[in-house]
Design an enzyme around this catalytic site. Structure first.
Site, mmCIF file in Angstrom:
data_model
loop_
_atom_site.group_PDB
_atom_site.id
_atom_site.type_symbol
_atom_site.label_atom_id
_atom_site.label_comp_id
_atom_site.label_asym_id
_atom_site.label_seq_id
_atom_site.Cartn_x
_atom_site.Cartn_y
_atom_site.Cartn_z
ATOM 1 N N ASP A 165 27.645 65.588 84.791
ATOM 2 C CA ASP A 165 26.333 65.356 84.192
ATOM 3 C C ASP A 165 25.392 66.541 84.354
ATOM 4 O O ASP A 165 24.358 66.606 83.692
ATOM 5 C CB ASP A 165 25.674 64.162 84.897
ATOM 6 C CG ASP A 165 25.792 62.883 84.100
ATOM 7 O OD1 ASP A 165 25.926 62.958 82.873
ATOM 8 O OD2 ASP A 165 25.743 61.809 84.721
HETATM 9 C C1 GLC Z 1 27.498 60.547 88.751
HETATM 10 C C2 GLC Z 1 27.427 59.847 87.430
HETATM 11 C C3 GLC Z 1 28.665 60.112 86.611
HETATM 12 C C4 GLC Z 1 28.954 61.564 86.550
HETATM 13 C C5 GLC Z 1 29.023 62.184 87.932
HETATM 14 C C6 GLC Z 1 29.183 63.674 87.904
HETATM 15 O O1 GLC Z 1 28.448 59.923 89.547
HETATM 16 O O2 GLC Z 1 27.258 58.470 87.588
HETATM 17 O O3 GLC Z 1 28.510 59.582 85.317
HETATM 18 O O4 GLC Z 1 30.162 61.719 85.883
HETATM 19 O O5 GLC Z 1 27.818 61.906 88.618
HETATM 20 O O6 GLC Z 1 28.055 64.327 87.454
HETATM 21 C C1 GLC Z 2 21.857 63.612 88.532
HETATM 22 C C2 GLC Z 2 22.991 63.606 89.545
HETATM 23 C C3 GLC Z 2 24.304 63.280 88.914
HETATM 24 C C4 GLC Z 2 24.171 62.043 88.063
HETATM 25 C C5 GLC Z 2 22.998 62.171 87.088
HETATM 26 C C6 GLC Z 2 22.831 60.883 86.332
HETATM 27 O O1 GLC Z 2 22.031 64.651 87.636
HETATM 28 O O2 GLC Z 2 23.114 64.844 90.189
HETATM 29 O O3 GLC Z 2 25.264 63.088 89.926
HETATM 30 O O4 GLC Z 2 25.348 61.850 87.366
HETATM 31 O O5 GLC Z 2 21.821 62.440 87.786
HETATM 32 O O6 GLC Z 2 21.769 60.889 85.455
#
Ligand code: GLC
Ligand code: GLC
Length: 816
Positions: free
Chosen positions: A488
């Protein structure tokens, strides 16, 4: 193994916390259907119905001081001394404290001055009530007349409004009291058809419903007025902050004990909201209280909870040489998979329940660790998820569990999302053989339908998903990334210079060129699944078409996705490589190494070379860091990933979820030692001797552990709601233990450390119980030498579903 804070009781399937001042609050969940509670080892937390944002029943203030404040408090007033069995909030010195974290319940016992109070909290299966069974024992030599005070603070259902809109909420609070039943009826007069009842099965000597009266305005919960004064005031809340508090006065001879229960109920009134005279109808609540006051019913409900978990966990049970793997698979990992399936990323100690709701990619992945437990619920979830897909193939990134509507603030355009639906659906079909699900009507979120018959099927959605990736590729023929892929925080189209905007949604993806090698690998895996599904459906033309698509992406990945010693991670918006030895920071990323291997790219040896690079450059004793070198400055062209301090979260943290894919890739590569070593490196049960550094619960996975680049290296954060739960269950059961649901039956293909003499596993599959014994006389990691099913030798490693038996014995011998 015992640490300073507790130990596993494997026989009871409990984690026993032996002192309340754990390194962080250690959480458990109550409920698994509609009503849910968060409950810490000091009784902190709250309760909600279906949706922690829109139906919050009791209050909790996140990130409080102290950190975990507010919850299911019992105050004991015993001869002038005031204490809580769970230590908080008064924090009096207890003579004894124990918290048993169990499957769907938490049992806290505190004792002081010859009085022992046990508080067992749970939500029975398929009920909208939370019960606190309280047992009080006089262990002293003298008669005792203690008073107990219960305390919850009611929330006004919409949690965000409840925490922000005081100009309104301070004026609307209303309660109705009848006997011990305190009904929270705020907003009932207008549009709500539900209320909350907090009641006691024993006679009460008093009550309070006004927080100002019970706690005070200037006092904290640790010095609440009523329990210290020893007398309830009978207050009725008019506005401000309604609470539920009872006073129960006991009289206990030496060695005498008594039992009672508090009942917190979500009461649904339906259309018949009022009595004939127009007042709040207490009859539904009265019936609920009567039901739970009958002798033995609370115990019967608790027994039903235990047997429901026997059934749920009974589908997979293993006996193997590794204590951690056995304990996690048999109990805690499956238990966590239930929580992630139910709650996605919505409500934990790190997620406030008012943020994300159900994540599209998250929930699809969570399903992988859950589908064997309750396939019918997995089916429902798949259809709900598919219905939040848009007709072009992209998906609402999140949706609200109560309304099942996509979250418009975040929108879509995360170009991995749709591919997880393919993996989840195929996993469901392999588990159940329910091909009918493919024809089930779903429809797209941007279309309107007048009846179900018009809605496009689930299979249509899978086709739309793969076609979307095919049609949205960049200059190298690789899939476009959109706002982000699984990571993300890798935001290649964001270019944010404005601190007031979200990295995830800022930036325009239209016309963007940024490509993801990881999505390339993920597509290969999804296409493999889809091809196999069409083979099984005997649709050779469709299977061939999907394989042509796959070949196209494979060529792009193998031609443009290779850096020389490992797979690139992406190409940025200007087509410069990301995750390349040519970069100054972030030269190698874990996700593309994993997914290219799992998708079957680089079978010429490059897949293996990339795994070796992961081993050499990213692997630490606490797990695999996400990338190296860590980003030390903000890179405008890469987005949020470079916003985190080095070593945490997506910036070179050990992001456990991504580790599991490498573990699976090691299994596919036949290296059982590396697979198990990787598995154990992030396993919470294996963190006992470093628990003060690790800090999170030792019984469930955390999202991330700080990597070596961080001053807090080894510290875990964001426990419970993580994709690690489901994937690590896949690694352990399908990778290491090698029991793999397939369309035509159960495939047996373990990959274990050569030192293991073997193991046994019980697997319930499509209603049949398989007793599988694996022996390893030659000390190999991988490869079936012989397979016997109910005494007959079979070729290959696929155990076809038996025609008419419900028990099957499988004996597998590994070897050359
Ligand atoms: C969080 C989010 C997931 C994403 C991951 C890596 O666990 O819930 O959707 O893939 O972060 O950024
Ligand atoms: C933030 C976190 C990530 C998550 C995302 C969800 O970027 O670092 O882990 O997946 O929020 O919106």
């Amino acid at each position: 193994m015992v640490n300073r804070f507790g130990y596993f009781d494997d026989v009871q399937r409990e984690y026993v916390v032996t002192r309340p001042d754990t390194p962080l609050p250690w959480l458990n969940y109550l409920g698994q259907d509609d009503l849910f509670g968060l409950c810490t080892n000091t009784a902190g937390g709250y309760t909600f119905w279906r949706d922690a944002k829109l139906r919050r029943l009791t209050r909790y203030r996140y990130n409080n001081v102290p950190l975990d404040t507010g919850g299911r408090y019992l105050y004991v007033h015993d001869a002038g001394s005031v204490w809580n069995p769970g230590w908080k909030p008064v924090k009096a010195r207890l003579d004894h404290y124990e918290c048993r974290v169990g499957l769907g319940y938490t049992r806290i016992t505190g004792a002081k001055d010859g009085l022992e109070v046990e508080q067992l909290m749970f939500i029975p299966p398929n009920e909208d009530v939370e019960l606190w069974k309280v047992t009080v024992r006089n262990t002293s030599g003298e008669r005792k007349q203690p008073r107990l005070y219960s305390f919850v603070e009611f929330a006004f259902y919409d949690a965000l409004n409840d925490m922000t809109n005081y100009q309104r909420t301070y004026s609307i609070g209303e309660v109705v009291v009848e006997g011990s039943a305190i009904h929270h009826v705020t907003e009932f007069r207008e549009r709500r058809d539900h209320s909350t009842m907090f009641a006691c099965t024993a006679p009460v000597s008093g009550f309070d419903t006004s927080r100002d009266a019970f706690v005070g305005v200037h006092e904290g919960l640790h010095e609440a007025r009523v329990p210290f004064a020893g007398g309830a005031t009978g207050s009725i809340a008019h506005g401000w902050n309604p609470i539920g508090a009872h006073e129960v006065t006991l009289d206990l001879a030496p060695a005498e004990r008594c039992e009672l229960a508090f009942v917190l109920a979500f009461v649904q009134h339906g259309a018949a909201k009022f009595t004939a005279t127009g007042s709040f109808d207490t009859s539904q609540g009265r019936a609920i209280l009567e039901r739970w006051s009958a002798p033995g019913v609370v115990d019967t409900a608790f027994a039903a909870l235990a047997s429901s978990w026997d059934r749920l966990l009974g589908g997979v049970q293993v006996t193997c040489p590794d204590e951690h793997l056995g304990r996690m698979v048999n109990t805690w990992n499956q238990y966590q998979c239930m929580a992630t399936f139910n709650l996605s990323r919505s409500a934990s100690m790190f997620e406030t329940g008012i943020g994300r709701g159900m994540g599209f990619r998250d929930s699809n992945q969570d399903l992988l660790g859950f589908v064997h437990m309750v396939p019918s619920r997995a089916r429902r979830r798949l259809l709900d998820l598919a219905a939040t897909q848009l007709s072009d193939g992209t998906c609402f990134h999140q949706y609200q569990p109560l309304t099942k509507q996509g979250n418009a603030d975040v929108g879509g355009d995360f170009y991995d999302d749709h591919l997880w639906l393919v993996l989840a659906t195929c996993a469901y079909v392999k588990e159940t053989a329910d091909l009918g699900v493919l024809d089930a009507p779903c429809g797209y979120a941007d279309r309107t339908y007048t009846d179900d018959g018009e809605r496009e099927s689930l299979l249509h959605h899978l086709e739309t998903s793969l076609a979307y990736t095919m049609a949205n590729r960049g200059p190298h023929g690789l899939p476009l990334i959109g706002h982000a892929d699984w990571n993300d925080c890798l935001n290649l189209n964001c270019f944010s210079t404005e601190p007031n905007e979200s990295f995830q949604t800022a930036g325009d993806v239209v016309g963007s060129q940024a490509e993801s090698v990881m999505i390339g690998g993920l597509f290969l895996a999804a296409a493999n699944e889809m091809g196999a599904l069409y083979d099984h459906l005997e649709r050779p033309d469709d299977a061939a078409r999907i394989r042509r698509w796959r070949a196209e992406i494979l060529a792009a990945v193998e031609t443009h996705g290779w850096d020389g010693e490992w797979w690139l991670r992406a190409y940025d918006a200007e087509s410069r490589p990301v995750g390349s030895s040519r970069n100054e920071e972030g030269q190698i990323f874990v996700e593309s190494q994993a997914w290219c291997a799992l998708g079957g790219a680089g079978t010429d040896g490059r897949a293996r070379q990339a795994l070796d690079a992961v081993e050499a450059q990213l692997t630490t004793p606490n797990g695999i860091v996400l990338q190296q070198p860590a980003y030390t400055r903000y890179h405008l062209e890469l987005g949020e990933i470079t916003s985190y301090p080095p070593g945490v979260k997506e910036n070179a943290g050990i992001f456990c979820h991504s580790n599991t894919w490498i573990h699976l890739a090691w299994c596919r590569a036949g290296d059982g030692d590396r697979a198990l070593a990787g598995y154990l490196s992030i396993c919470p049960s294996a963190k006992q001797d470093q628990i003060e550094t690790y800090r999170c619960e030792p019984y469930v996975y955390a999202q991330a552990i700080a990597g070596p680049d961080s001053p807090t290296s080894g510290e875990a954060k964001n426990s419970w709601l993580t994709g690690t739960a489901a994937w690590t269950f896949v690694v352990a059961t399908q990778g290491i233990l090698g029991v793999q649901p397939d369309h035509a039956g159960l495939r047996i293909d373990p990959c274990i450390p050569p030192s293991w003499p073997g193991f046994t596993i019980h697997r319930r599959f499509r209603g049949v119980d398989y007793e599988i014994e694996v022996r390893n006389p030659d000390g190999v990691a991988h490869g079936i030498r012989s397979l016997t099913v109910d005494g007959s030798r079979i070729d290959g490693n696929l155990v076809a579903a038996p025609p008419n038996s419900t028990h099957v014995r499988v004996e597998a011998v590994l070897g050359r």
